[in-house]
Motif scaffolding. Structure first.
Motif, PDB file in Angstrom:
ATOM      1  N   GLN A  65       0.838  -1.187   0.000  1.00 47.89           N
ATOM      2  CA  GLN A  65       0.000   0.000   0.000  1.00 47.89           C
ATOM      3  C   GLN A  65       0.879   1.246   0.000  1.00 47.89           C
ATOM      4  O   GLN A  65       1.951   1.261   0.604  1.00 47.89           O
ATOM      5  N   TYR A  92      -1.704  -0.479  -3.776  1.00 45.10           N
ATOM      6  CA  TYR A  92      -3.024  -0.016  -3.347  1.00 45.10           C
ATOM      7  C   TYR A  92      -2.869   1.429  -2.884  1.00 45.10           C
ATOM      8  O   TYR A  92      -2.033   1.731  -2.029  1.00 45.10           O
ATOM      9  N   ASN A  94      -3.976   5.027  -1.237  1.00 43.32           N
ATOM     10  CA  ASN A  94      -4.796   5.766  -0.278  1.00 43.32           C
ATOM     11  C   ASN A  94      -4.462   7.253  -0.373  1.00 43.32           C
ATOM     12  O   ASN A  94      -3.281   7.606  -0.424  1.00 43.32           O
ATOM     13  N   GLU A 116      -7.892   4.199  -4.913  1.00 34.43           N
ATOM     14  CA  GLU A 116      -8.818   3.219  -4.329  1.00 34.43           C
ATOM     15  C   GLU A 116      -9.624   3.800  -3.178  1.00 34.43           C
ATOM     16  O   GLU A 116     -10.769   3.419  -2.956  1.00 34.43           O
ATOM     17  N   HIS A 117      -9.001   4.678  -2.410  1.00 35.28           N
ATOM     18  CA  HIS A 117      -9.573   5.004  -1.102  1.00 35.28           C
ATOM     19  C   HIS A 117      -9.190   6.426  -0.693  1.00 35.28           C
ATOM     20  O   HIS A 117      -8.065   6.862  -0.938  1.00 35.28           O
ATOM     21  N   ALA A 156     -13.925   4.066  -1.878  1.00 36.78           N
ATOM     22  CA  ALA A 156     -14.015   3.767  -0.448  1.00 36.78           C
ATOM     23  C   ALA A 156     -13.667   5.022   0.348  1.00 36.78           C
ATOM     24  O   ALA A 156     -12.756   5.770  -0.018  1.00 36.78           O
ATOM     25  N   GLN A 226     -21.301  -3.584  13.042  1.00 37.43           N
ATOM     26  CA  GLN A 226     -20.370  -4.629  12.628  1.00 37.43           C
ATOM     27  C   GLN A 226     -20.649  -5.110  11.204  1.00 37.43           C
ATOM     28  O   GLN A 226     -21.800  -5.338  10.823  1.00 37.43           O
ATOM     29  N   VAL A 230     -16.117  -0.212   9.783  1.00 40.40           N
ATOM     30  CA  VAL A 230     -14.948  -0.562  10.593  1.00 40.40           C
ATOM     31  C   VAL A 230     -14.560   0.658  11.418  1.00 40.40           C
ATOM     32  O   VAL A 230     -14.446   1.764  10.870  1.00 40.40           O
TER      33      VAL A 230
ATOM     34  N   MET B   1     -28.389  -8.086   6.799  1.00 40.56           N
ATOM     35  CA  MET B   1     -27.298  -8.878   6.238  1.00 40.56           C
ATOM     36  C   MET B   1     -27.701 -10.351   6.247  1.00 40.56           C
ATOM     37  O   MET B   1     -28.138 -10.869   7.251  1.00 40.56           O
ATOM     38  N   PRO B  15     -16.430  -2.535  -0.906  1.00 38.59           N
ATOM     39  CA  PRO B  15     -15.874  -1.425  -1.693  1.00 38.59           C
ATOM     40  C   PRO B  15     -14.437  -1.108  -1.277  1.00 38.59           C
ATOM     41  O   PRO B  15     -14.120  -1.052  -0.097  1.00 38.59           O
ATOM     42  N   GLY B  16     -13.584  -0.943  -2.264  1.00 42.77           N
ATOM     43  CA  GLY B  16     -12.191  -0.599  -1.979  1.00 42.77           C
ATOM     44  C   GLY B  16     -11.335  -1.775  -1.570  1.00 42.77           C
ATOM     45  O   GLY B  16     -10.209  -1.581  -1.129  1.00 42.77           O
ATOM     46  N   VAL B  17     -11.844  -2.996  -1.716  1.00 46.47           N
ATOM     47  CA  VAL B  17     -11.062  -4.181  -1.340  1.00 46.47           C
ATOM     48  C   VAL B  17     -10.570  -4.887  -2.598  1.00 46.47           C
ATOM     49  O   VAL B  17     -11.337  -5.072  -3.555  1.00 46.47           O
ATOM     50  N   LYS B  18      -9.295  -5.255  -2.602  1.00 42.57           N
ATOM     51  CA  LYS B  18      -8.696  -5.930  -3.757  1.00 42.57           C
ATOM     52  C   LYS B  18      -7.984  -7.199  -3.307  1.00 42.57           C
ATOM     53  O   LYS B  18      -7.366  -7.226  -2.246  1.00 42.57           O
ATOM     54  N   LEU B  31      -6.263  -6.640   0.056  1.00 40.25           N
ATOM     55  CA  LEU B  31      -5.949  -5.248   0.378  1.00 40.25           C
ATOM     56  C   LEU B  31      -7.229  -4.454   0.572  1.00 40.25           C
ATOM     57  O   LEU B  31      -8.131  -4.502  -0.261  1.00 40.25           O
ATOM     58  N   ALA B  32      -7.294  -3.725   1.683  1.00 34.26           N
ATOM     59  CA  ALA B  32      -8.470  -2.923   2.014  1.00 34.26           C
ATOM     60  C   ALA B  32      -7.991  -1.542   2.435  1.00 34.26           C
ATOM     61  O   ALA B  32      -6.790  -1.334   2.621  1.00 34.26           O
ATOM     62  N   PRO B  33      -8.925  -0.580   2.571  1.00 34.26           N
ATOM     63  CA  PRO B  33      -8.500   0.764   2.960  1.00 34.26           C
ATOM     64  C   PRO B  33      -7.626   0.784   4.217  1.00 34.26           C
ATOM     65  O   PRO B  33      -8.107   0.520   5.312  1.00 34.26           O
ATOM     66  N   ALA B  86     -16.411 -10.922   6.684  1.00 37.43           N
ATOM     67  CA  ALA B  86     -17.533  -9.967   6.658  1.00 37.43           C
ATOM     68  C   ALA B  86     -17.534  -9.125   7.930  1.00 37.43           C
ATOM     69  O   ALA B  86     -17.761  -7.912   7.893  1.00 37.43           O
ATOM     70  N   GLY B  87     -17.244  -9.783   9.062  1.00 35.60           N
ATOM     71  CA  GLY B  87     -17.185  -9.051  10.326  1.00 35.60           C
ATOM     72  C   GLY B  87     -16.084  -8.012  10.337  1.00 35.60           C
ATOM     73  O   GLY B  87     -16.177  -6.985  11.006  1.00 35.60           O
ATOM     74  N   LYS B  88     -15.034  -8.278   9.581  1.00 33.44           N
ATOM     75  CA  LYS B  88     -13.918  -7.325   9.483  1.00 33.44           C
ATOM     76  C   LYS B  88     -14.142  -6.303   8.374  1.00 33.44           C
ATOM     77  O   LYS B  88     -13.275  -5.470   8.110  1.00 33.44           O
ATOM     78  N   GLY B  89     -15.265  -6.391   7.692  1.00 32.40           N
ATOM     79  CA  GLY B  89     -15.600  -5.384   6.689  1.00 32.40           C
ATOM     80  C   GLY B  89     -14.962  -5.606   5.335  1.00 32.40           C
ATOM     81  O   GLY B  89     -15.042  -4.747   4.457  1.00 32.40           O
ATOM     82  N   ILE B  91     -15.603  -8.292   3.272  1.00 29.74           N
ATOM     83  CA  ILE B  91     -16.526  -8.985   2.357  1.00 29.74           C
ATOM     84  C   ILE B  91     -17.950  -8.578   2.684  1.00 29.74           C
ATOM     85  O   ILE B  91     -18.283  -8.315   3.842  1.00 29.74           O
ATOM     86  N   ARG B  92     -18.763  -8.479   1.655  1.00 33.83           N
ATOM     87  CA  ARG B  92     -20.197  -8.242   1.863  1.00 33.83           C
ATOM     88  C   ARG B  92     -20.947  -9.493   1.465  1.00 33.83           C
ATOM     89  O   ARG B  92     -20.663 -10.085   0.409  1.00 33.83           O
ATOM     90  N   LEU B  93     -21.898  -9.884   2.302  1.00 31.73           N
ATOM     91  CA  LEU B  93     -22.695 -11.090   2.031  1.00 31.73           C
ATOM     92  C   LEU B  93     -24.130 -10.708   1.695  1.00 31.73           C
ATOM     93  O   LEU B  93     -24.660  -9.763   2.234  1.00 31.73           O
TER      94      LEU B  93
END
Lengths: 373, 93
Positions: A65, A92, A94, A116-117, A156, A226, A230, B1, B15-18, B31-33, B86-89, B91-93
């Motif tokens: 990142q 990635y 930011n 991305e963000h 994002a 949740q 986040v 959900m 969104p924003g996850v690769k 990879l996430a924000p 999903a709980g960690k944000g 993945i969306r289900l």
């Protein structure tokens, strides 16, 4: 084809992220800014080609990142090509921004470049208080508009709140604002007291009751939101019994590049005396990460004094923060005073007592207040 | 959900996850924000099938066939892993 550098056994892992402080210039003047007191001028900043080379080397080194930060990174006219360059290297990207320079056109350019963000700093949830902290009238309203543009563009969004005694009561409103703006992430980060934050400590340090109330809000909000929102929470060290794992350990995960090209293990490291932080003008990131004395100085556990050396938490908190140890004790190699096992721990309670009175006025982060370098 | 236990749910990256392969580490990374995850081998095989089109049931069927394992066992692993991310944000289900 792998670009991996053959590493010796026991060598550190590659960094996960590189933070590019592309400039110290900023329209805002927040009194807790993470930039050093010795702000760098535009004339000292790296050129576009330098930053592109840094990005190439960061990718080859294994960084995943890249954070474009500052100052206000949008003060740089070449931000869009730099983001595009990072995207082309599969990094990635930011953008960490005040957002007061972000309009629909520039956001569109950044998105096209592969951004991305976007993380937008908010100083409060109420415009008057927020603009007072930022030292810029109208800033809060522009941030709200920019956040809506980011969402509308499909990027994002993170909201960043730095928490202190003047806005702690709005913790629940901060979460609500993040949810209302469609953020996927909120940083609720208590002020960290280095540099400008330390200079303004008596004006910013919250009370124990304020801290506990914010913590309770965060815990409830994490349950309520949740999977949708986040919430990253950072507490102040002054009420802690154990230090934070500052930067996840010196030279373990992270590299910071200052506007003029100094490579640092953290934002505040230039405050440490006797350190020779290498310049990306003269050294590759590869050499800096694996070979430079500066990145090895406090890496791992060999440098530690007691009580860290024999502590079962030594590979959890890595001895805490070197900059805080220096700022409060004058010795960067001492145990972080945030630790109750440190002989210097009473300094923290003394600081809390000193900040208990009416808050003094802010020393705003501006060049005229900055120390000479 | 919706729950991951619902076979018809279609998981997708938030969104924003690769999710990509990193040549330096020779490993897949999520990879996430301002965050990242280094998934284990089992999670990697699941994540490769999270494309916003396949349902949980389709992912389970694919893995059960390729790894010659009982679908019930795979379904439990897939559900737990997707719920965790999903709980960690991520993945969306």
């Amino acid at each position: 084809m792998s670009t991996a550098h053959p590493r010796a056994a026991g060598a550190p892992e590659p960094p996960l992220a590189v933070l590019l402080e592309v400039t110290h210039r900023c329209p805002l003047q927040c009194p807790y800014c993470s930039n050093p007191l010795a702000l760098e001028r535009a004339s000292a900043e790296l050129e576009t080609a330098d930053w592109q080379r840094v990005i190439d080397q960061a990718a080859a080194l294994g960084a995943l990142q890249v954070h474009f930060s500052g100052g206000e990174p949008m003060s740089r006219k070449d931000l869009v090509p730099l983001v595009r360059h990072a995207t082309q290297r599969q990094l990635y990207t930011n953008l960490i921004t005040s957002a007061v320079l972000l309009d629909e056109v520039r956001l569109g350019e950044l998105k096209d470049a592969g951004l991305e963000h976007v993380q937008i700093s908010f100083q409060d949830t109420q415009a008057q208080g927020a603009d007072h902290i930022a030292g810029l009238a109208g800033a809060h309203q522009r941030k709200l508009e920019a956040a809506r543009l980011v969402k509308a563009a499909g990027l994002a969004l993170t909201l960043n709140f730095v928490i202190h005694r003047h806005n702690a009561e709005r913790a629940a409103a901060m979460v609500a604002l993040g949810a209302a703006l469609g953020a996927g992430r909120i940083e609720m980060a208590h002020t960290q007291y280095y540099g400008w934050g330390l200079r303004n400590r008596d004006a910013l340090l919250p009370s124990r009751a304020q801290l506990d109330a914010v913590t309770a809000v965060v815990e409830a909000a994490r349950t309520e939101h949740q999977g949708r929102l986040v919430i990253d929470y950072v507490v102040p060290d002054y009420y802690a019994h154990r230090p934070k794992a500052c930067m996840s350990g010196w030279g373990r995960r992270f590299m910071n590049i200052s506007p003029s090209g100094r490579a640092l293990p953290c934002h505040a490291a230039e405050t440490l005396p006797g350190m020779d932080f290498p310049s990306v003008r003269e050294h590759s990131l590869q050499d800096i990460w694996y070979e430079s004395p500066a990145f090895q100085r406090f890496r791992g556990t060999q440098w530690m004094p007691d009580p860290c050396r024999s502590c079962e938490r030594r590979e959890l908190d890595w001895g805490g923060c070197r900059c805080q140890a220096f700022a409060l004790t004058g010795d960067a190699a001492r145990t972080d005073p945030a630790c109750a096992l440190s002989a210097d721990h009473p300094l923290m309670a003394a600081a809390v007592r000193a900040a208990a009175g009416p808050p003094p006025p802010f020393a705003y982060r501006r060049y005229s207040e900055a120390s000479a370098r | 959900m919706s729950a991951a236990g619902q076979d018809t749910a279609v998981p997708r990256l938030a969104p924003g996850v690769k999710f990509r392969f990193d040549e330096v580490r020779q490993a897949w990374v999520l990879l996430a924000p301002e965050r990242l995850f280094l998934p284990d081998e089992q999670a990697v095989e699941i994540l490769k099938l999270v494309d916003g089109a396949r349902s949980v049931a389709a992912i389970v069927a694919d893995l059960a066939e390729r790894f010659e394992a009982p679908p019930e066992l795979i379904a439990g692993d897939v559900g737990a892993m997707l719920q965790d991310l999903a709980g960690k944000g991520a993945i969306r289900l």
